[in-house]
Scaffold this motif. Sequence first.
Motif, PDB file in Angstrom:
ATOM      1  N   ALA A 204      38.735  -6.727 -22.993  1.00  0.00           N
ATOM      2  CA  ALA A 204      39.929  -7.465 -23.098  1.00  0.00           C
ATOM      3  C   ALA A 204      41.550  -7.163 -23.053  1.00  0.00           C
ATOM      4  O   ALA A 204      42.014  -6.386 -22.951  1.00  0.00           O
ATOM      5  N   ALA A 205      41.175  -6.438 -24.313  1.00  0.00           N
ATOM      6  CA  ALA A 205      42.262  -5.743 -25.384  1.00  0.00           C
ATOM      7  C   ALA A 205      42.728  -4.642 -24.113  1.00  0.00           C
ATOM      8  O   ALA A 205      41.615  -3.705 -23.935  1.00  0.00           O
ATOM      9  N   LEU A 206      44.131  -3.971 -24.491  1.00  0.00           N
ATOM     10  CA  LEU A 206      44.372  -3.277 -23.675  1.00  0.00           C
ATOM     11  C   LEU A 206      43.934  -1.383 -24.293  1.00  0.00           C
ATOM     12  O   LEU A 206      43.846  -1.890 -25.339  1.00  0.00           O
ATOM     13  N   GLU A 207      43.042  -0.641 -23.261  1.00  0.00           N
ATOM     14  CA  GLU A 207      43.096   0.458 -24.130  1.00  0.00           C
ATOM     15  C   GLU A 207      44.012   1.768 -24.384  1.00  0.00           C
ATOM     16  O   GLU A 207      44.772   2.205 -23.321  1.00  0.00           O
ATOM     17  N   ILE A 208      45.059   1.593 -25.258  1.00  0.00           N
ATOM     18  CA  ILE A 208      46.228   2.587 -25.409  1.00  0.00           C
ATOM     19  C   ILE A 208      46.497   3.497 -25.641  1.00  0.00           C
ATOM     20  O   ILE A 208      45.008   4.193 -26.821  1.00  0.00           O
ATOM     21  N   GLU A 209      46.360   4.338 -24.636  1.00  0.00           N
ATOM     22  CA  GLU A 209      46.446   6.768 -25.427  1.00  0.00           C
ATOM     23  C   GLU A 209      47.329   6.902 -25.911  1.00  0.00           C
ATOM     24  O   GLU A 209      46.767   7.235 -27.014  1.00  0.00           O
ATOM     25  N   ASP A 210      48.557   5.918 -25.924  1.00  0.00           N
ATOM     26  CA  ASP A 210      49.268   6.651 -26.230  1.00  0.00           C
ATOM     27  C   ASP A 210      50.679   5.959 -26.285  1.00  0.00           C
ATOM     28  O   ASP A 210      51.129   4.869 -25.470  1.00  0.00           O
ATOM     29  N   HIS A 211      51.536   5.590 -26.945  1.00  0.00           N
ATOM     30  CA  HIS A 211      52.799   4.701 -27.186  1.00  0.00           C
ATOM     31  C   HIS A 211      53.784   5.195 -27.696  1.00  0.00           C
ATOM     32  O   HIS A 211      54.124   5.248 -28.735  1.00  0.00           O
ATOM     33  N   ARG A 212      54.881   4.275 -26.614  1.00  0.00           N
ATOM     34  CA  ARG A 212      56.577   4.940 -28.405  1.00  0.00           C
ATOM     35  C   ARG A 212      57.753   4.040 -27.426  1.00  0.00           C
ATOM     36  O   ARG A 212      57.203   3.566 -26.096  1.00  0.00           O
ATOM     37  N   PHE A 213      57.956   4.015 -28.745  1.00  0.00           N
ATOM     38  CA  PHE A 213      59.858   2.867 -28.704  1.00  0.00           C
ATOM     39  C   PHE A 213      60.643   3.705 -29.002  1.00  0.00           C
ATOM     40  O   PHE A 213      61.380   5.039 -29.743  1.00  0.00           O
ATOM     41  N   PHE A 214      61.631   4.048 -27.195  1.00  0.00           N
ATOM     42  CA  PHE A 214      62.905   4.907 -27.395  1.00  0.00           C
ATOM     43  C   PHE A 214      63.602   3.522 -27.794  1.00  0.00           C
ATOM     44  O   PHE A 214      64.047   2.926 -26.733  1.00  0.00           O
ATOM     45  N   PRO A 215      64.687   3.652 -28.807  1.00  0.00           N
ATOM     46  CA  PRO A 215      65.480   2.388 -29.401  1.00  0.00           C
ATOM     47  C   PRO A 215      66.756   2.657 -28.319  1.00  0.00           C
ATOM     48  O   PRO A 215      67.245   4.150 -28.054  1.00  0.00           O
ATOM     49  N   GLY A 216      67.141   1.496 -27.845  1.00  0.00           N
ATOM     50  CA  GLY A 216      68.389   1.611 -27.361  1.00  0.00           C
ATOM     51  C   GLY A 216      69.818   1.142 -28.319  1.00  0.00           C
ATOM     52  O   GLY A 216      68.853   0.331 -29.055  1.00  0.00           O
ATOM     53  N   THR A 217      71.246   0.730 -28.180  1.00  0.00           N
ATOM     54  CA  THR A 217      71.560   0.196 -28.727  1.00  0.00           C
ATOM     55  C   THR A 217      72.127  -1.627 -28.398  1.00  0.00           C
ATOM     56  O   THR A 217      72.847  -2.130 -29.383  1.00  0.00           O
ATOM     57  N   GLY A 218      71.449  -1.615 -27.202  1.00  0.00           N
ATOM     58  CA  GLY A 218      71.128  -3.385 -27.041  1.00  0.00           C
ATOM     59  C   GLY A 218      70.297  -3.511 -27.697  1.00  0.00           C
ATOM     60  O   GLY A 218      69.185  -3.704 -28.324  1.00  0.00           O
ATOM     61  N   GLU A 219      69.967  -4.953 -27.233  1.00  0.00           N
ATOM     62  CA  GLU A 219      68.825  -6.655 -27.067  1.00  0.00           C
ATOM     63  C   GLU A 219      68.276  -6.248 -26.480  1.00  0.00           C
ATOM     64  O   GLU A 219      66.612  -6.287 -26.310  1.00  0.00           O
ATOM     65  N   ARG A 220      68.525  -5.352 -24.785  1.00  0.00           N
ATOM     66  CA  ARG A 220      67.502  -5.828 -23.543  1.00  0.00           C
ATOM     67  C   ARG A 220      66.435  -4.655 -23.653  1.00  0.00           C
ATOM     68  O   ARG A 220      66.585  -3.934 -24.279  1.00  0.00           O
ATOM     69  N   VAL A 221      64.670  -5.383 -23.622  1.00  0.00           N
ATOM     70  CA  VAL A 221      63.812  -4.227 -23.534  1.00  0.00           C
ATOM     71  C   VAL A 221      63.134  -3.777 -22.713  1.00  0.00           C
ATOM     72  O   VAL A 221      63.149  -4.621 -21.555  1.00  0.00           O
ATOM     73  N   LEU A 222      63.110  -2.763 -21.776  1.00  0.00           N
ATOM     74  CA  LEU A 222      62.264  -2.178 -20.681  1.00  0.00           C
ATOM     75  C   LEU A 222      61.038  -2.106 -20.917  1.00  0.00           C
ATOM     76  O   LEU A 222      60.640  -1.189 -21.802  1.00  0.00           O
ATOM     77  N   LYS A 223      59.841  -2.549 -21.011  1.00  0.00           N
ATOM     78  CA  LYS A 223      58.809  -2.138 -20.839  1.00  0.00           C
ATOM     79  C   LYS A 223      58.195  -1.490 -19.799  1.00  0.00           C
ATOM     80  O   LYS A 223      57.468  -1.960 -18.906  1.00  0.00           O
ATOM     81  N   VAL A 224      57.430   0.123 -20.457  1.00  0.00           N
ATOM     82  CA  VAL A 224      56.670   0.849 -19.130  1.00  0.00           C
ATOM     83  C   VAL A 224      55.213   0.762 -19.403  1.00  0.00           C
ATOM     84  O   VAL A 224      54.879   1.290 -20.266  1.00  0.00           O
ATOM     85  N   ILE A 225      54.739   0.517 -18.696  1.00  0.00           N
ATOM     86  CA  ILE A 225      53.154   1.460 -18.505  1.00  0.00           C
ATOM     87  C   ILE A 225      52.673   2.098 -17.369  1.00  0.00           C
ATOM     88  O   ILE A 225      53.201   2.137 -16.450  1.00  0.00           O
ATOM     89  N   SER A 226      52.445   2.884 -17.964  1.00  0.00           N
ATOM     90  CA  SER A 226      52.265   4.440 -17.110  1.00  0.00           C
ATOM     91  C   SER A 226      51.369   5.638 -17.008  1.00  0.00           C
ATOM     92  O   SER A 226      50.627   5.408 -18.690  1.00  0.00           O
ATOM     93  N   THR A 227      50.694   5.851 -16.593  1.00  0.00           N
ATOM     94  CA  THR A 227      49.675   6.545 -15.793  1.00  0.00           C
ATOM     95  C   THR A 227      50.350   7.985 -17.079  1.00  0.00           C
ATOM     96  O   THR A 227      49.365   8.695 -17.619  1.00  0.00           O
ATOM     97  N   ALA A 228      51.364   8.424 -17.409  1.00  0.00           N
ATOM     98  CA  ALA A 228      52.341   9.738 -17.508  1.00  0.00           C
ATOM     99  C   ALA A 228      52.692   9.859 -19.113  1.00  0.00           C
ATOM    100  O   ALA A 228      52.364   9.162 -19.910  1.00  0.00           O
ATOM    101  N   ASP A 229      51.822  11.285 -19.652  1.00  0.00           N
ATOM    102  CA  ASP A 229      51.567  11.969 -21.013  1.00  0.00           C
ATOM    103  C   ASP A 229      53.041  11.564 -21.305  1.00  0.00           C
ATOM    104  O   ASP A 229      53.789  11.882 -20.403  1.00  0.00           O
ATOM    105  N   LEU A 230      53.304  11.442 -22.531  1.00  0.00           N
ATOM    106  CA  LEU A 230      55.097  11.342 -22.531  1.00  0.00           C
ATOM    107  C   LEU A 230      54.881  12.119 -22.612  1.00  0.00           C
ATOM    108  O   LEU A 230      56.365  12.299 -21.788  1.00  0.00           O
ATOM    109  N   GLU A 231      54.579  13.446 -22.981  1.00  0.00           N
ATOM    110  CA  GLU A 231      55.460  14.303 -23.197  1.00  0.00           C
ATOM    111  C   GLU A 231      55.133  15.257 -21.896  1.00  0.00           C
ATOM    112  O   GLU A 231      56.921  15.566 -21.776  1.00  0.00           O
ATOM    113  N   VAL A 232      55.157  14.513 -20.785  1.00  0.00           N
ATOM    114  CA  VAL A 232      55.642  15.071 -19.645  1.00  0.00           C
ATOM    115  C   VAL A 232      56.459  13.983 -18.683  1.00  0.00           C
ATOM    116  O   VAL A 232      57.982  14.011 -18.512  1.00  0.00           O
ATOM    117  N   PHE A 233      56.721  12.538 -19.863  1.00  0.00           N
ATOM    118  CA  PHE A 233      57.561  11.348 -19.274  1.00  0.00           C
ATOM    119  C   PHE A 233      59.037  11.199 -20.232  1.00  0.00           C
ATOM    120  O   PHE A 233      59.549  10.802 -19.742  1.00  0.00           O
TER     121      PHE A 233
END
Lengths: 457, 341
Positions: free
Chosen positions: B18-47
């Motif tokens: 049931a739990a998500l099998e996460i391969e990689d994860h990173r948080f890119f902080p912005g200056t504001g409150e809003r957070v855009l949650k992206v789920i993707s198959t593209a590797d971090l180095e590519v995207f």
Amino acid sequence: MTGTGSIGRRLTLLLAGVAAMLSVLSWWMVTGLARQAAERTQDNVLAASVTTIAETLRSEQGEVRLELPYSAFSMLGAISEDRVFYRVATGDTILTGYEDLPVPNEIVSSLGRVVFDTGEYSGEEVRMATVSRLVLAGAQPVPVNVTVAQTRGGVASISAELSQLAAFLSVAFFLVAVSLSAFAARTSLKPLNEIAAAVSRRGPSDLRPLRRAAPTELAPLLTSLNRLMDRLGQSIRSAEDFIAEAAHRIRTPLATVRAQAEIALRSASDDDQKQRLRQMIRAIDESSRSAGQLLDHATVIYRTDDLVRTPVMLSDLVSQTVSGLEPTASMKDIRLDVEALRAKAEVDPVLIENALRNVLDNAIKYSPPETVVKVAMAETNGEVRIAVTDQGPGLGEGPADQLTQRFQRGRNTQGIVGSGLGLTIAKDVLVAHGGRLELETLQGGTGTCATLVLPSS
Amino acid sequence: MRHACLAIFLSLFTTMLAALEIEDHRFFPGTGERVLKVISTADLEVFAPYLAAFQSSQPGLSIDYTVVSSAELYRAIRNGAAFDLALSSAMDLQFQLANDGFAKSHRSEATTALPDWARWRDLIFAFTAEPAVVVLSTQRFQGLYLPTTRQELVTLLREYPERFEGSVGTYDVRDSGLGYLFATQEARSTDAYWRLSEVMGRLNPQLYCCSGQMIDDVAEGRLALAYNVLGSYAAERLARDSGGRVQILGMQDFTNVILRTAIIPEGAQETAGAGALIDMLARLGQRDVPGDWPLPPLGQTGADNVVDFGPIRLGPALMVYLDPLNRRAFLTEWENALEQR
């Protein structure tokens, strides 16, 4: 006259209303047909898809097996961007697909035939095609239902597009129909306007019947109009006849009375009595003259109605008329000076003679004794001009045109016998011949020039 | 509806937790409150470059970027996981999500400018077109001619079985959504696929979950060739550090081109941010020059020597191979071909 609206506008509006109704009707029909065609297309593709899937149904080791063919779904994707759902089941057992896809109830009874239904699934209206096939599973055949469903966005967008096109065409059709209606209304009212124009173009005394082709609907109007004009002409003529008859009947006894009065004058010795008798003769002369002119006028009107033109040598006519008036002129010691010119014209000689006589009579009447009245003829620009010039007091003040109206006399005519009909007669004659009467006072106010203008032949 | 669809795919993912099998994860902080949650198959180095570019235009928005496998992404969105944007190279799974009503519609100038084949119902948007290629090791191919068609590849593998024994890599289509898509589309399009699979099956092939690992192993020389690798990853690796150890080969007879697609999940909160990112990706997808971006645009397939057959069509036909019965049948055949020992 009270207006009850324009026939043309009413006709146009009526036709435009009909066109609007037809436009809306055709738009509605095309929209309906477009929707039906789009729906039928979708049904056909759904049927093909569901049949393709059903054909792969087979039995393997007592189990129902199938293979969704690629084409079954790619054909659905080819016609529109609509969502696709499917379900393959034997009874209540799902073989594959969307378990809760609704299925029509009647399918079991219609083996092999594609059944269509419309329902709602996943929040959208869907069109469903279902086919049922018997497949051997183990010992006995079981019915397998294959259902393919597709949302109807493509159908809606195609019919919306066609409906919009149909609306555009309907509006165009309406506009064309309205302009054609206006044209049709104007065309059908054209004969009426033509008749109206023909009547208003006529001269004031033209009471001839209208002889022109008219549509059947206007024939009664034309007939009534002609009958009315005929009656009007008759009543005018009878009035003129009455006047002529009356004048004639007055003139003869007046002549007798005058003769008696002159005899009485000759035999009278009393100056006072003589004076009274002279006044009486004067009054009789005036009445007799008026009666004569009334008769002339009636003749003129009668003859101008049916003008009979004959080629006439005008110089002869002028000479005859002048010599006819010599006695009257010599009574006042007035000399008549004629410059005749050989000119021909197609006229009614009786009328022209009458007109000229009236003009000359006027000239002699208003000239002081021992003067000259000149009659000169000239021909210029297709016109023959007969100018009568006297040395009288002129026309006086006021417009010259007024003198040619009936019973109108100049302001400086007191003490001279006259009926006010002479110039009217002359003018009517000339106008009937296509000519005119020109009147002017000579420079210095010493004389009048009256010119009879006639078109020469 | 949800649980019904889930039932269909239960057989697909029975092993999943049931739990998500996460391969990689990173948080890119912005200056504001809003957070855009992206789920993707593209590797971090590519995207990462894309996210950086996006954040420079929207500095107020933080980005939470999670990398998962395509099957995992599909399952997460189906279960209603809280993401605002799902980017995946498995276009069949993405399409199924959109078809089954798990995607929100989005319409903007940038998305309407996309060609018809690169979007579907304003629900799913393609922003790259990437070919499947063969990656081979320069060292292991010394003295061999380079095959340009599947038939030539089959002949080569048959001629030198000792060279290729245990050294041929390809996707394990049972695990990889993308591998399954490549395999099914290829099986549908060319009969050489099953012949090639038979030949590879005799060579004790190595099976992988992901393109990255395959390329790593080719670069290390552990594999002589990797079949059906995502061309964009190979090109990116080639550009980065292979030092001539890796070569990319496009098949001349037929090449699969997949579309990397984006959808806004039904439960998305930050739809404005997701729409803005889609618009940026769609505009990049329509660029004429390749530029400095790791992923190729829609207009070209990324590898010069690849014959362009056009990308796989976005449409309901993609769902055919996702059908459990079809999947079971295909996997049986595939296993018979590739697992002969």
